[in-house]
Scaffold this active site. Structure first.
Site, PDB file in Angstrom:
ATOM      1  N   GLU A  60     -72.730 -14.002 -19.907  1.00  0.00           N
ATOM      2  CA  GLU A  60     -72.537 -12.715 -19.893  1.00  0.00           C
ATOM      3  C   GLU A  60     -71.103 -12.734 -18.999  1.00  0.00           C
ATOM      4  OE1 GLU A  60     -73.874 -10.099 -21.005  1.00  0.00           O
ATOM      5  OE2 GLU A  60     -75.501 -11.692 -22.062  1.00  0.00           O
ATOM      6  N   HIS A  90     -69.852 -11.860 -27.862  1.00  0.00           N
ATOM      7  CA  HIS A  90     -70.848 -12.674 -27.863  1.00  0.00           C
ATOM      8  C   HIS A  90     -70.797 -13.565 -29.289  1.00  0.00           C
ATOM      9  CE1 HIS A  90     -73.342 -12.294 -24.302  1.00  0.00           C
ATOM     10  NE2 HIS A  90     -73.410 -11.092 -24.499  1.00  0.00           N
ATOM     11  N   HIS A  99     -68.224  -6.071 -26.032  1.00  0.00           N
ATOM     12  CA  HIS A  99     -68.996  -7.176 -25.220  1.00  0.00           C
ATOM     13  C   HIS A  99     -69.767  -7.649 -26.306  1.00  0.00           C
ATOM     14  CE1 HIS A  99     -71.677  -8.436 -22.006  1.00  0.00           C
ATOM     15  NE2 HIS A  99     -72.487  -8.542 -23.049  1.00  0.00           N
ATOM     16  N   GLU A 100     -70.356  -7.049 -27.088  1.00  0.00           N
ATOM     17  CA  GLU A 100     -71.387  -7.811 -28.153  1.00  0.00           C
ATOM     18  C   GLU A 100     -70.466  -8.485 -29.039  1.00  0.00           C
ATOM     19  OE1 GLU A 100     -74.516  -7.680 -27.358  1.00  0.00           O
ATOM     20  OE2 GLU A 100     -74.194  -6.198 -25.822  1.00  0.00           O
TER      21      GLU A 100
END
Length: 311
Positions: free
Chosen positions: A201, A134, A130-131
């Site tokens: 998100e 980003h 997930h990071e």
């Protein structure tokens, strides 16, 4: 987050900063606020990662100091087609993680020791994917700049309230304007954060699911983090609430005022992605630490990332 939206956001925050400066100091205050905002934008662009990592007292790790965790991030970065980011650990019991840096070539990812102690390997992989999503989506610069500038607006508003309240030359109308400014400015900054963050998100969740190949592991991690984030205090977020938007799950923030979608909605979206991917159901093995070299650990034990218990 494209360049136009980034420019519009920074312009809005700069205008808000100037408006607050004008309320507190007239034309001179507006000019000073503009100069401060311009300097802050420039400094934050080049030093956003250093600011955030220093705020959290993060320590950089490598293949020698944290081989399992570092190796996991390296494998995920390779799958995502990204340069290897710098990897950091934060000695903090509150479970969370974030990414920072102005672009993929200058990115860093960080996780707390509390997160690594609570999640199993697949869940840690989901969080770090997930990071990295980003980073791949180039969200990290705007995340950090918004948190930095919004925090500065809140601090200026608080300073202005005390400064102007002690000025006996101010009329009643000016005092009312000051009070409104110090209330409205932080709230407006928060609205700007919320406007850009929730869609971001969902995008990072979807990107993380694609990178890790296991959306249900990320969904499981989100549920665990959300459950503990309300119970375990996060001193950084308490000192600077604007930092909450950096985390994969914000701490101690109601859904109405959160920069993130509700965790249950994110989990539902990940379940839909898993169904479309035909992803397997999660294993029900007991949760184990994903990090072997935790300094506070009194003795060696098995790790989800290193079943042989190596340090």
């Amino acid at each position: 987050m494209n360049g136009l939206k980034t420019t519009m956001l920074l312009a809005a925050l700069t205008a808000l900063f100037m408006g607050l400066g004008y309320t507190l100091g007239g034309s001179s205050g507006a000019i000073i606020a503009l100069l401060v905002a311009a300097g802050m934008n420039l400094v934050t662009f080049w030093n956003a990662d250093k600011i955030v990592l220093s705020m959290h007292n993060a320590r950089e790790v490598d293949a020698n100091s944290a081989p399992e965790f570092y190796g996991l991030v390296r494998d995920l970065a390779r799958r995502a087609g990204l340069p290897m980011p710098r990897v950091y650990l934060i000695d903090q019991p509150a479970p969370n993680a974030f990414a920072t840096g102005r672009d993929p070539d200058h990115a860093a990812v960080a996780a707390t020791t509390g997160l690594l102690a609570m999640l199993n390997r697949d869940e840690v992989a989901g969080v770090m994917a997930h990071e990295l999503a980003h980073v791949k989506n180039r969200d990290t610069l705007i995340m950090t700049m918004v948190a930095t500038i919004a925090g500065a607006i809140s601090m200026l508003a608080n300073f202005g309230l005390f400064f102007r309240s002690g000025d006996s030359q101010n009329g009643h109308g000016n005092m009312i304007a000051t009070i409104l400014a110090v209330i409205v400015a932080p709230f407006a900054a928060m609205i700007v954060q919320m406007a850009i963050s929730r869609h971001r998100e969902y995008g990072a969740d979807a990107g993380g699911a694609a990178i890790s190949g296991n959306p249900r592991a990320l969904a499981s991690a989100l549920a665990k983090i959300a459950g503990q984030a309300e119970r375990i205090p996060n001193p950084v977020a308490q000192r600077n609430p604007a930092a909450a938007q950096l985390y994969i799950v914000p701490t101690h923030v109601s859904e109405l005022f959160s920069t993130h979608p509700a965790t249950q909605k994110r989990i539902a979206a990940l379940e839909d992605i898993a169904a479309q991917m035909g992803a397997p159901v999660l294993r029900t093995a007991p949760c184990a630490s994903a990090l072997a070299p935790v300094a506070a650990r009194p003795r060696r034990r098995r790790s989800a990332l290193d079943p042989h218990g190596r340090d």
